[in-house]
Design an enzyme around this catalytic site. Structure first.
Site, short mmCIF file in Angstrom:
data_model
loop_
_atom_site.label_atom_id
_atom_site.label_comp_id
_atom_site.label_asym_id
_atom_site.label_seq_id
_atom_site.Cartn_x
_atom_site.Cartn_y
_atom_site.Cartn_z
N CYS A 1 42.08 -98.47 -23.92
CA CYS A 1 40.50 -97.78 -25.45
C CYS A 1 40.63 -98.95 -26.15
O CYS A 1 39.12 -98.81 -26.92
CB CYS A 1 42.63 -97.17 -25.92
SG CYS A 1 43.30 -98.09 -26.23
N GLU B 1 33.24 -93.32 -25.26
CA GLU B 1 33.73 -94.13 -24.42
C GLU B 1 33.18 -93.84 -22.48
O GLU B 1 33.12 -92.14 -22.25
CB GLU B 1 35.13 -93.42 -24.94
CG GLU B 1 35.85 -94.30 -24.05
CD GLU B 1 37.80 -94.29 -24.27
OE1 GLU B 1 37.71 -92.72 -24.38
OE2 GLU B 1 38.32 -94.44 -24.31
N GLU C 1 47.25 -90.89 -29.95
CA GLU C 1 46.81 -92.19 -29.81
C GLU C 1 45.32 -92.05 -28.69
O GLU C 1 45.55 -91.94 -27.64
CB GLU C 1 47.25 -93.26 -28.67
CG GLU C 1 48.60 -93.59 -29.49
CD GLU C 1 47.88 -94.39 -30.92
OE1 GLU C 1 47.13 -95.22 -31.06
OE2 GLU C 1 48.58 -94.68 -32.02
N LYS D 1 56.52 -87.25 -19.80
CA LYS D 1 55.29 -86.34 -19.19
C LYS D 1 54.41 -87.53 -18.76
O LYS D 1 53.09 -87.33 -19.15
CB LYS D 1 55.10 -84.96 -19.67
CG LYS D 1 54.68 -84.41 -18.45
CD LYS D 1 52.83 -84.49 -17.56
CE LYS D 1 51.76 -84.78 -18.51
NZ LYS D 1 50.54 -84.88 -17.44
#
Ligand code: NAD
Length: 506
Positions: A299, A400, A265, A189
């Protein structure tokens, strides 16, 4: 249904590329209860493709197909035959890598030169996973003469692979490789913003001759869409997820109901430590690139640049000078260094964090603006941005941003560098530059992160385990560790006597 690469390279007024089918059970099928959704080219803000999004019934069908494949020919296929299929897929991938990179750039806005470098390595990764497809062996466990005890490794089952929009093909590779090597089946997905290249993967699996249902691709939304339905589905055994921490927590709660296995993750706020004794030229090459690569949407971004005071001013100067050299523009132009942010919400998020940085009292030394000239019209472009005088307590150092925003934080000594590096909720990656080998080992061993680079940065290969400490995730992708997370251990105990005492005889 495939958009030829030439069409992908066309001008923005070209007809929409059409991806009107989902890939389920080896066939291209129209969504049963989904819809057709426009995919936006972030360099123009205009639709470039029309894509099928799946609904609940589509996920039901995909999961049923994945289950049937697991219990059918794929489940019975010896590892070396699975390996041969994966190798065929990897070879096909190599021949299509450039087309895939172009489509990835079209959908995500990532500069083509970056897409080519990334996608060009995936074939090797799939080959490496193929080489592990017949290596998942168990062990014998010595006990006494009365039993033979041994373990076997069996596939965890049907995997729901949910991927983010920044690196769709890479995230898919990191999940499909170990899942298929382990003998699992997969429903992939992709993120709603970047569904196209995952559908292209379906075509390659079909061409490579994978049995129907082994890999299914159902794009669509996460919440109230196929993402959520996959997580809740009782016949999905594991969710392999890459994305935001907040989403991971929602998934964890929803998946608890059916006791799913998970790998997560997640994000990072990685420290990139520049000691004054480093080869500063090399350190600056790495630090600037790792702050702005992927338009900051990585990331592993070295977004907190920790700089020892004797070289701090020079580093600020060099960041400013190099920011001016970054060519921000049309991502399909191979001369472009940095494309746009991948979608409008991400652009708004980055700009709002730049405001936060200013309001917190950090010094904006360069960048900070959306680019709006004729070369950038309608696109989600933002300048490479540098804040100096940042303290680790500021939000721009703690949260972030996922934009090309470097926060330069000064420090005095090793002790302080380690303290700042570890003072974060995250623990995905870290980098350090020093000319002192003892310091390199000393500092690296004190950093709480899943990946620590010394005198390099963002070196990641299929064989090197990757994943986070703390809020950066659970488990590892890549490396043999990843294979492990797609396997269950079955312990078998065989009596050598066949005798079992009657507990109720006396
Ligand atoms: P996101 O969490 O918004 O979305 C990721 C995926 O989850 C998408 O496919 C989305 O549709 C799906 N999703 C959303 N809500 C869901 C729900 N309730 N149930 C099931 N699925 C759902 O993340 P994003 O914005 O696409 O990606 C950016 C994030 O990913 C950043 O935090 C980044 O650091 C992280 N990331 C991590 C790595 C890594 O390897 N550690 C790599 C790339 C990106």
């Amino acid at each position: 249904m495939t958009a030829p690469a030439s069409a992908a390279q066309n001008a923005t007024d070209a007809p929409l590329a059409r991806y009107e089918h989902l890939f389920i059970n080896g066939a291209w099928v129209a969504p049963e209860d989904g819809s057709l959704v426009e995919s936006i080219d972030p360099s123009t803000g205009r639709a470039w493709a029309l894509v099928a999004f799946g609904g609940r019934r589509d996920i039901d069908k995909a999961v049923a197909a994945a289950r049937a494949a697991l219990e059918g020919p794929w489940g019975r296929m010896p590892g070396h035959e699975r390996a041969a299929l994966l190798r065929r897929f990897a070879d096909l991938y190599k021949t299509r890598a450039r087309d895939l990179a172009i489509l990835e750039t079209r959908d995500s806005g990532r500069a083509l030169r970056e897409s080519l470098a990334d996608v060009g390595g995936h074939s090797n990764a799939y080959h490496w996973w193929a080489s592990l497809a017949d290596k998942a062996s168990g062990r014998t466990i010595p006990f006494d003469d009365s039993v033979h005890a041994f373990t076997t490794r069996v596939p965890v089952g049907v995997v729901g692979a949910i991927t983010p929009w920044n690196v769709p093909l890479m995230a898919a590779c990191w999940k499909l490789g170990p899942a298929l090597a382990a003998g699992c089946t997969v429903v992939l997905k992709p993120a709603e913003h970047t569904p196209v290249t995952s559908l292209e993967l379906g075509r390659l699996f079909e061409e490579a001759g994978f049995p129907p249902g082994v890999v299914n691709v159902v794009p669509g939304h996460g919440r109230n869409g196929p993402g959520e339905y996959l997580v809740a589905h009782p016949d999905v055994d594991k969710i392999a997820f890459t994305g935001e921490g907040a989403t991971a927590k929602t998934i964890l709660r929803a998946g608890a109901e059916t006791m799913k296995r998970f790998t997560f993750e997640l994000g990072g706020k990685s420290p990139h430590i520049l000691f004054a004794d480093a080869d500063l030229e090399q350190a600056l090459n790495a630090a600037t690139n790792s702050a702005w690569t992927l338009c900051g949407q990585s990331c592993a971004l070295g977004s907190r640049v920790l700089v020892q005071r004797p070289v701090y001013d020079r580093v600020v100067e060099e960041f400013t000078r190099r920011a001016a050299r970054v060519r921000v523009g049309a991502p399909l132009d191979e001369a472009t260094h940095m494309g746009p942010q991948a979608h409008a919400d991400q652009l708004a998020k980055t700009l709002s964090y730049i405001d936060v940085g200013r309001a917190e009292g950090a010094e904006l030394v360069t960048g900070g603006n959306r680019l709006t000239g004729p070369a950038h019209a309608g696109g989600y472009f933002v300048e490479p941005t540098v804040f100096a005088g940042v303290s680790n307590a500021m939000r721009i150092a703690r949260e972030e941003i996922f934009g090309p925003v470097a926060a330069l934080i000064p420090f005095d000594d090793e002790e302080e560098a380690v303290a700042i590096a570890n003072d974060t909720a995250y623990g995905l990656t870290a980098g350090l530059w020093t000319g002192d080998a003892s310091r390199a080992h000393r500092v690296a061993s004190r950093i709480r992160a899943g990946m620590v680079w010394v005198n390099t940065y963002r070196f990641i290969r299929w064989s090197t385990p990757y994943g986070g400490f703390k809020a950066s995730g659970w488990g590892r992708e890549n490396g043999v560790e990843a294979l492990d997370s797609y396997l269950e251990t079955r312990t078998t105990i065989v009596s050598t006597t066949g005798r079992f005492p009657d507990a109720y005889a006396t």
